[in-house]
Design an enzyme around this catalytic site. Structure first.
Site, PDB file in Angstrom:
ATOM      1  CG  HIS A 198      -2.185  -1.969  -6.979  1.00  0.00           C
ATOM      2  ND1 HIS A 198      -1.155  -2.814  -7.769  1.00  0.00           N
ATOM      3  CD2 HIS A 198      -1.807  -2.266  -5.270  1.00  0.00           C
ATOM      4  CE1 HIS A 198      -0.215  -3.613  -7.397  1.00  0.00           C
ATOM      5  NE2 HIS A 198      -1.022  -3.362  -5.921  1.00  0.00           N
ATOM      6  CG  ASP A 240      -2.126  -1.235   1.200  1.00  0.00           C
ATOM      7  OD1 ASP A 240      -1.850  -1.270   0.170  1.00  0.00           O
ATOM      8  OD2 ASP A 240      -2.235  -1.710   2.231  1.00  0.00           O
ATOM      9  CD  GLN A 280       0.472  -8.876  -2.245  1.00  0.00           C
ATOM     10  OE1 GLN A 280       1.455  -9.361  -3.212  1.00  0.00           O
ATOM     11  NE2 GLN A 280      -0.559  -8.574  -2.609  1.00  0.00           N
TER      12      GLN A 280
HETATM   13  P1  GDP Z   1      -0.677   0.734  -3.489  1.00  0.00           P
HETATM   14  O1  GDP Z   1      -1.737  -0.871  -3.365  1.00  0.00           O
HETATM   15  O2  GDP Z   1       0.211   0.781  -3.151  1.00  0.00           O
HETATM   16  O3  GDP Z   1      -1.169   0.462  -5.266  1.00  0.00           O
HETATM   17  O4  GDP Z   1      -1.563   1.527  -3.233  1.00  0.00           O
HETATM   18  P2  GDP Z   1      -3.071   1.377  -2.225  1.00  0.00           P
HETATM   19  O5  GDP Z   1      -3.277   2.487  -2.974  1.00  0.00           O
HETATM   20  O6  GDP Z   1      -3.306   0.459  -1.660  1.00  0.00           O
HETATM   21  O7  GDP Z   1      -3.158   3.002  -1.137  1.00  0.00           O
HETATM   22  C1  GDP Z   1      -1.672   3.835  -0.828  1.00  0.00           C
HETATM   23  C2  GDP Z   1      -3.198   5.167  -0.962  1.00  0.00           C
HETATM   24  O8  GDP Z   1      -2.661   6.300  -0.916  1.00  0.00           O
HETATM   25  C3  GDP Z   1      -4.491   5.125  -1.893  1.00  0.00           C
HETATM   26  O9  GDP Z   1      -6.138   5.152  -1.466  1.00  0.00           O
HETATM   27  C4  GDP Z   1      -3.659   6.487  -2.883  1.00  0.00           C
HETATM   28  O10 GDP Z   1      -4.978   7.344  -3.899  1.00  0.00           O
HETATM   29  C5  GDP Z   1      -3.501   7.259  -1.901  1.00  0.00           C
HETATM   30  N1  GDP Z   1      -1.332   7.949  -2.189  1.00  0.00           N
HETATM   31  C6  GDP Z   1      -1.051   7.795  -3.061  1.00  0.00           C
HETATM   32  N2  GDP Z   1      -0.171   8.317  -3.465  1.00  0.00           N
HETATM   33  C7  GDP Z   1      -0.775   9.883  -2.191  1.00  0.00           C
HETATM   34  C8  GDP Z   1      -0.011  10.634  -1.948  1.00  0.00           C
HETATM   35  O11 GDP Z   1       1.102  11.669  -2.139  1.00  0.00           O
HETATM   36  N3  GDP Z   1      -0.918  11.883  -1.328  1.00  0.00           N
HETATM   37  C9  GDP Z   1      -2.413  11.241  -0.287  1.00  0.00           C
HETATM   38  N4  GDP Z   1      -1.882  11.717   0.801  1.00  0.00           N
HETATM   39  N5  GDP Z   1      -2.165  10.378  -0.491  1.00  0.00           N
HETATM   40  C10 GDP Z   1      -1.538   9.290  -1.439  1.00  0.00           C
HETATM   41  P1  IMO Z   2      -0.633  -4.125  -2.032  1.00  0.00           P
HETATM   42  O1  IMO Z   2      -0.830  -4.901  -3.588  1.00  0.00           O
HETATM   43  C1  IMO Z   2      -0.698  -4.177   1.992  1.00  0.00           C
HETATM   44  C2  IMO Z   2      -0.923  -8.492   3.832  1.00  0.00           C
HETATM   45  C3  IMO Z   2      -2.749  -9.342   4.391  1.00  0.00           C
HETATM   46  C4  IMO Z   2      -1.942 -10.230   5.321  1.00  0.00           C
HETATM   47  C5  IMO Z   2      -0.927 -10.941   5.042  1.00  0.00           C
HETATM   48  C6  IMO Z   2      -0.770 -12.122   3.672  1.00  0.00           C
HETATM   49  O2  IMO Z   2      -2.231  -3.591  -2.383  1.00  0.00           O
HETATM   50  O3  IMO Z   2       0.002  -3.441  -1.449  1.00  0.00           O
HETATM   51  P2  IMO Z   2      -2.834 -12.709   1.411  1.00  0.00           P
HETATM   52  O4  IMO Z   2      -3.696 -12.362   1.488  1.00  0.00           O
HETATM   53  O5  IMO Z   2      -1.482 -12.366   1.270  1.00  0.00           O
HETATM   54  O6  IMO Z   2      -1.953 -14.109   2.350  1.00  0.00           O
HETATM   55  O7  IMO Z   2      -1.895 -11.794   3.381  1.00  0.00           O
HETATM   56  O8  IMO Z   2      -0.214  -9.891   4.135  1.00  0.00           O
HETATM   57  N1  IMO Z   2      -1.463  -8.171   2.437  1.00  0.00           N
HETATM   58  C7  IMO Z   2      -1.672  -6.903   2.088  1.00  0.00           C
HETATM   59  N2  IMO Z   2      -1.269  -5.794   2.807  1.00  0.00           N
HETATM   60  N3  IMO Z   2      -1.063  -4.128   0.633  1.00  0.00           N
HETATM   61  C8  IMO Z   2      -1.509  -5.722  -0.278  1.00  0.00           C
HETATM   62  O9  IMO Z   2      -1.434  -5.286  -1.351  1.00  0.00           O
HETATM   63  C9  IMO Z   2      -1.342  -6.950   0.919  1.00  0.00           C
HETATM   64  N4  IMO Z   2      -1.667  -8.602  -0.090  1.00  0.00           N
HETATM   65  C10 IMO Z   2      -1.515  -8.545   0.892  1.00  0.00           C
HETATM   66  O10 IMO Z   2      -2.991  -8.296   5.339  1.00  0.00           O
HETATM   67  O11 IMO Z   2      -1.177  -9.347   6.464  1.00  0.00           O
HETATM   68 MG    MG Z   3      -3.189  -2.013  -1.861  1.00  0.00          MG
END
Ligand code: GDP
Ligand code: IMO
Ligand code: MG
Length: 426
Positions: A41, A13, A224
């Site tokens: 994502h 994330d 991840q």
């Molecule tokens: P990923 O799994 O690595 O693609 O990340 P996620 O989408 O799960 O979580 C990142 C969150 O942060 C999302 O809600 C994005 O819209 C938000 N985000 C990404 N870059 C920024 C930033 O620079 N500032 C803020 N405030 N939010 C951001």
């Molecule tokens: P993105 O791509 C954050 C975490 C789960 C749990 C562990 C194992 O959005 O960054 P699983 O379901 O994979 O067997 O869970 O991994 N986890 C993530 N945490 N971002 C993710 O994906 C995750 N995918 C799995 O919360 O701790």
């Molecule tokens: Mg994510």
């Protein structure tokens, strides 16, 4: 023109979706190589928000070819719903979306087993999985009893599926979970398979040709983060695939030397969702403020994310394993309101200084962060479009992260939207 790997360098994330979306302005291929729909994502374009779970984040850019590689475990119903939803929103991906015939299938029984296994674990032992069936599906792959996308095209596929359902029902019974009805399952999955069939193909020759063509920019989209890698992460509190750059070759079927560069994605602080050790986790008002300002809720499960300060030990370790050439430093704006920002530069454990992430989960749990304080900038970074427009302290923070990790920052993000991105010369 280059073949670039993007990986999360913390616990997921980090903002991978956003960076990939920004970089695909100049790319023509985006390839997922591991994980499944445990990933979430987020891409924000104008007032539109997309959360992608299996579809590569490049799917939103017209003309970009998207590959779900052999290294993934694919939930066919999840993928069908996701693609249909994108179609409804006007995204046209026909003819440019490919799913590897070697990718493994996640079937309902994997999800049931995931949930039932977690339910049996005692408090403190639970992984906190996303319950998307990821672990059980990779288990079947390694145990050589998985079903693959290509099997769907075989005449005896239904027979193969029914055999698996019977075997898994026996396992579910051991875990005191209800058995699955094979007829209903087959019927439900057949609808998804029919939708997906046109996308299934041998992605290996096409990807190998793509990475060898100097006209192409190919992005490999990690899911991840390195600390969730099954080999290098905080085992057993990890996911079941190689999330580090090492996963690319096995998960996409291209030789390692075809990778030209690795971009590591880190937040300017740290989050983790699910269980397991997290040395810089905060339980105080600062932690609550990071969660609130950063809107830290899981994009897949909606669970609140645990929050803490930037951990340079983790970043250095991830950069070392994955050969990170440059960082994308995300969510700088979330630190805007802090008087004092802390960064963990090393750990202390049993009276000793620890500079790298130990394998022992019990040792990592005993590690306490050694912090250095940093004076905050206390004003908004949201409108900055160049590095020079950032407040001086924010610029210093970036330079300090570079110094502590030994890796230059080339992308800075100050908001969720595409346009809130600053590119730095390195
Ligand atoms: P990923 O799994 O690595 O693609 O990340 P996620 O989408 O799960 O979580 C990142 C969150 O942060 C999302 O809600 C994005 O819209 C938000 N985000 C990404 N870059 C920024 C930033 O620079 N500032 C803020 N405030 N939010 C951001
Ligand atoms: P993105 O791509 C954050 C975490 C789960 C749990 C562990 C194992 O959005 O960054 P699983 O379901 O994979 O067997 O869970 O991994 N986890 C993530 N945490 N971002 C993710 O994906 C995750 N995918 C799995 O919360 O701790
Ligand atoms: Mg994510």
């Amino acid at each position: 023109m280059a073949n670039t790997v993007l990986i999360g360098a913390q616990w997921g994330d980090e903002g991978k979706g956003k960076v990939i979306d920004v970089l695909t302005a100049n790319a023509n291929w985006v390839v997922r190589y591991q994980g499944g729909n445990n990933a979430g994502h987020t891409v924000e374009i104008g007032d539109q928000k997309y959360v992608l779970h299996l579809a590569p984040s490049g799917i939103l850019r017209p003309g970009v070819k998207c590959v779900i590689g052999n290294g993934l475990v694919v939930d066919p119903i999840g993928l069908t719903e996701e693609l249909q939803d994108l179609e409804k929103r006007g995204i046209d991906f026909r003819g440019r979306m490919f799913v590897s015939d070697r990718a493994h299938l996640v079937i309902q029984y994997h999800k049931e087993l995931d949930g039932a296994k977690e339910a049996k674990l005692a408090t403190g032992k639970k992984i906190g999985t996303t319950k998307r069936g990821i672990g059980p599906a990779y288990c079947d792959k390694a145990d050589r009893c998985g079903l693959r996308m290509g099997d769907v095209l075989e005449a005896n596929f239904e027979e193969m599926l029914r055999e698996r359902v019977a075997a898994k029902n026996a396992m579910l019974a051991v875990l005191d979970a209800a058995p699955l009805d094979a007829d209903a399952l087959v019927k439900k999955y057949n609808v998804a398979f029919e939708y997906l069939k046109p996308f299934i193909c041998d992605t290996i020759p096409m990807l190998n040709a793509a990475v060898r063509d100097p006209k192409n920019n190919v992005i490999f989209e990690g899911a991840q983060g390195v600390m969730l890698d099954v080999d290098f992460g905080t085992y057993p509190f990890v996911t079941s695939s190689n999330t580090s750059a090492a996963g690319v070759s096995a998960g996409a079927g291209i030789p390692p030397h075809q990778v030209d560069e690795v971009i590591g994605i880190v937040k300017a602080y740290t989050t983790r969702v699910g269980e397991g050790p997290f040395p810089t986790e905060l339980f105080d008002d600062d932690g609550k403020a990071l969660a609130k300002v950063g809107n830290e809720f899981g994009a897949t499960t909606g669970r609140p994310r645990r929050c803490g300060w930037f951990d340079a030990v983790v970043a250095r370790y991830s950069a070392m394993i994955s050969g990170v050439d440059r960082w994308a430093l995300m969510k700088m704006d979330v630190l805007d309101g802090f008087e004092t920002i802390k960064v963990c530069t090393a750990y202390e454990c049993d009276g000793e200084r620890v500079e790298t992430v130990p394998a022992s989960i019990s040792k990592l749990s005993r590690c306490t962060p050694i912090y250095e304080d940093f004076k905050g900038w206390n004003c908004s970074t949201r409108d900055a479009t160049t590095f020079e427009e950032l407040p001086e302290q924010a610029q210093k923070y970036v330079r300090w992260i570079e110094k502590l990790t030994g890796v230059p920052v080339s992308v800075l993000s100050v908001g969720p939207n595409r346009k809130s991105t600053i590119e730095l010369k390195i």
